[in-house]
Design an enzyme around this catalytic site. Sequence first.
Site, PDB file in Angstrom:
ATOM      1  N   SER A 319       0.828  -1.205   0.000  1.00 39.77           N
ATOM      2  CA  SER A 319       0.000   0.000   0.000  1.00 39.77           C
ATOM      3  C   SER A 319       0.859   1.251   0.000  1.00 39.77           C
ATOM      4  O   SER A 319       0.577   2.219  -0.718  1.00 39.77           O
ATOM      5  CB  SER A 319      -0.920  -0.001   1.226  1.00 39.77           C
ATOM      6  OG  SER A 319      -1.668   1.199   1.294  1.00 39.77           O
ATOM      7  N   TRP A 322       2.597   1.622  -3.408  1.00 49.51           N
ATOM      8  CA  TRP A 322       1.608   1.922  -4.449  1.00 49.51           C
ATOM      9  C   TRP A 322       1.304   3.415  -4.483  1.00 49.51           C
ATOM     10  O   TRP A 322       1.103   3.991  -5.549  1.00 49.51           O
ATOM     11  CB  TRP A 322       0.317   1.135  -4.196  1.00 49.51           C
ATOM     12  CG  TRP A 322      -0.791   1.465  -5.163  1.00 49.51           C
ATOM     13  CD1 TRP A 322      -0.963   0.944  -6.412  1.00 49.51           C
ATOM     14  CD2 TRP A 322      -1.876   2.384  -4.975  1.00 49.51           C
ATOM     15  NE1 TRP A 322      -2.084   1.479  -7.004  1.00 49.51           N
ATOM     16  CE2 TRP A 322      -2.668   2.373  -6.138  1.00 49.51           C
ATOM     17  CE3 TRP A 322      -2.257   3.222  -3.916  1.00 49.51           C
ATOM     18  CZ2 TRP A 322      -3.808   3.159  -6.281  1.00 49.51           C
ATOM     19  CZ3 TRP A 322      -3.390   4.001  -4.057  1.00 49.51           C
ATOM     20  CH2 TRP A 322      -4.154   3.963  -5.236  1.00 49.51           C
ATOM     21  N   HIS A 323       1.289   4.040  -3.312  1.00 47.15           N
ATOM     22  CA  HIS A 323       0.951   5.457  -3.259  1.00 47.15           C
ATOM     23  C   HIS A 323       2.037   6.338  -3.863  1.00 47.15           C
ATOM     24  O   HIS A 323       1.730   7.435  -4.350  1.00 47.15           O
ATOM     25  CB  HIS A 323       0.682   5.885  -1.819  1.00 47.15           C
ATOM     26  CG  HIS A 323      -0.708   5.571  -1.355  1.00 47.15           C
ATOM     27  ND1 HIS A 323      -1.053   4.363  -0.770  1.00 47.15           N
ATOM     28  CD2 HIS A 323      -1.853   6.301  -1.407  1.00 47.15           C
ATOM     29  CE1 HIS A 323      -2.342   4.378  -0.464  1.00 47.15           C
ATOM     30  NE2 HIS A 323      -2.854   5.522  -0.850  1.00 47.15           N
ATOM     31  N   GLY A 324       3.264   5.913  -3.825  1.00 47.52           N
ATOM     32  CA  GLY A 324       4.303   6.759  -4.401  1.00 47.52           C
ATOM     33  C   GLY A 324       5.670   6.119  -4.342  1.00 47.52           C
ATOM     34  O   GLY A 324       5.957   5.308  -3.455  1.00 47.52           O
ATOM     35  N   PHE A 480      -0.827  10.206  -7.439  1.00 43.67           N
ATOM     36  CA  PHE A 480      -0.529   8.839  -7.035  1.00 43.67           C
ATOM     37  C   PHE A 480      -0.955   7.829  -8.080  1.00 43.67           C
ATOM     38  O   PHE A 480      -0.646   6.678  -7.987  1.00 43.67           O
ATOM     39  CB  PHE A 480      -1.228   8.522  -5.706  1.00 43.67           C
ATOM     40  CG  PHE A 480      -0.887   9.511  -4.624  1.00 43.67           C
ATOM     41  CD1 PHE A 480       0.413   9.934  -4.429  1.00 43.67           C
ATOM     42  CD2 PHE A 480      -1.874  10.028  -3.806  1.00 43.67           C
ATOM     43  CE1 PHE A 480       0.715  10.856  -3.439  1.00 43.67           C
ATOM     44  CE2 PHE A 480      -1.567  10.937  -2.805  1.00 43.67           C
ATOM     45  CZ  PHE A 480      -0.278  11.361  -2.628  1.00 43.67           C
TER      46      PHE A 480
END
Length: 480
Positions: A319, A322-324, A480
Amino acid sequence: MIFNSFEFIFLFLPTVFVVYFILNKINFTLSKAWLLAASLFFYGWWNPIYLPLLLFSLIVNFIIGTTLGKMEAGRKKKALLTAGILFNVGLLGYFKYYDFFISNVNAAFNTDFNVLNLILPLAISFYTFQKIPYLVDSYHGETRGYNFLNYGLFVSFFPQLIAGPIVQHNDVMAQFLNKENRKINYRNIAAGLFIFGIGLFKKVGIADTFAEWANKGYSTNGELNFIDSWVTALSYTFQLYFDFSGYSDMAIGAALLFNIVLPINFNSPYKALNIQDFWRRWHMTLSSFLTRYIYIPLGGNRVGPGRTYINIAIVFFISGIWHGAGWTFIIWGVMHGAASVINRYWSRAGFKMPKLLAWFITFQFVNAAWVFFRAPSVDAAVNVLKGMVGLNGFSLPSGFQNTVLSSLNLPYYNFTIAESFQWVAIALLIGFIISVFAKNSIQLRDQLKPNIISALYIAILLIYSVFQLQQVSEFLYFNF
């Protein structure tokens, strides 16, 4: 194109709506084709260079999904599914993580590999997480009968294309195929405009105000003191919530105009009493994806406490990244993973604490973790956190006064620094009350009674918001 723009509100959305329902009376295939074309136009408006990549990905995934649906179970079918998943992950990884990986290799081994300075294609994180479940469901034979038009519409439907909610094919395709949904539904129009208006106000009336203070704090080169650090951290905590939940509201509202009900993405997350509760309420469609397609396949909580804790840590690491592509996002994910493991252990042991204390600890942890999520670097995050615990002093910097007044659009009357801070405190208190105590937008939508009072309420929010559209700002999750 963005929701909070004149082009979208006064040109694109009304035109697509009117033509769609006119075509529904003529030919349903034409109306779906129109909606798909409009969605691709919506996507390409921002930067047409991203559109071929989206189309290429659509075509490849449709071919793989269709083939999977026709194959018999066996090694070849598993191999094709694996190839399809690797294709999507590889595409996302190349554009989002290549430069990050090369930069870290160069730093660690003193090498000089070229950094490509790749531009992240708009929405690639979101549509990747829609295509992978489609392939998995195709593997299990759950997507038969879809043609390219249906598939393309499922992936690219403009309300949820850019920043979610992340939808599964079974969330929306049955709705598009439902004959009753081809007719104008005035109840849905009322509810859609209502929640769209709330979302727009959240963005331009609340989030963008907090954004100025958050940006000021995170762009400061020097040390941030106690008050300034708390203002910076809390401003971003409320900015992110009102910005992202505002986008989700607008997406849900716009979809309702077409009689499509998108899944709820936020359910008052700052009311959570523990970190597990928070993730049941925050970005709910992402949590659902990670649970169904990563946590459960890893074994979930069926493999004993030790493995369960490892599975939780893996999910939150994914997670975070995935965001950055940055260490701040990884640290944020690891923090939430560690908190979730502690929470699971606490629950297994049967420990309890008073609800108020549980809420306070949860909120403060989430607020502190957002510091890493927002900060441009680990050093900047540490600077804010040091200020929050008083290591950088307690005085309010004089430069903060003008930032507050300009962001509130108030005339300058030689306010003292203390008086300027009062405006900040009031704004933060209002944000706190709305996010922690007020009914959320979905509850208000479900309780909506179309009458003069609700019409005036939403008209006021829309009129105010429209007057703020001259100051166009992106939604945070576009990054993102």
